[in-house]
Design a protein around this motif. Structure first.
Motif: not given
Length: 104
Positions: A44-45, A48, A52, A86
């Motif tokens: 997921r990180t 994203v 971005l 994170c």
């Protein structure tokens, strides 16, 4: 070859090297996870972050002067804050999974 050709080769080659480095870094980050929750968090990180950073690069390319230079300010703050968050979250997940694994 003229100077313009070198500029194109450098631009394309540098971009490809940058993307390749990002792909390898993403792959290593996901591969080096310890458990399923941590792996899901890293996937997921990574998704994203790729979105971005791609958005930032589009803004950098399409915004007019001086806005394309000023976009570095929120990018730098957001990136460093996001990395810090994170890393802490990943460590918490890793510790929780290790504790949970020891309990079984």
């Amino acid at each position: 070859m003229d100077q313009n050709s070198f500029i194109w080769i450098g631009s394309i080659g540098g971009s490809l090297l940058g993307v390749l480095g990002g792909v390898i870094g993403t792959w290593c980050s996901i591969r080096n996870t310890s458990g399923p929750r941590e792996r899901a968090f890293m996937v997921r990180t990574a998704a994203v972050m790729w979105l971005l950073i791609s958005f930032f690069l589009l803004l950098l390319y399409f915004l007019a002067e001086p806005w394309n230079r000023l976009i570095w300010i929120p990018y730098t703050i957001g990136l460093t804050t996001g990395i810090h968050y994170c890393n802490r979250r990943q460590q918490a997940i890793r510790e929780a999974e290790a504790t949970n694994h020891q309990g079984h």
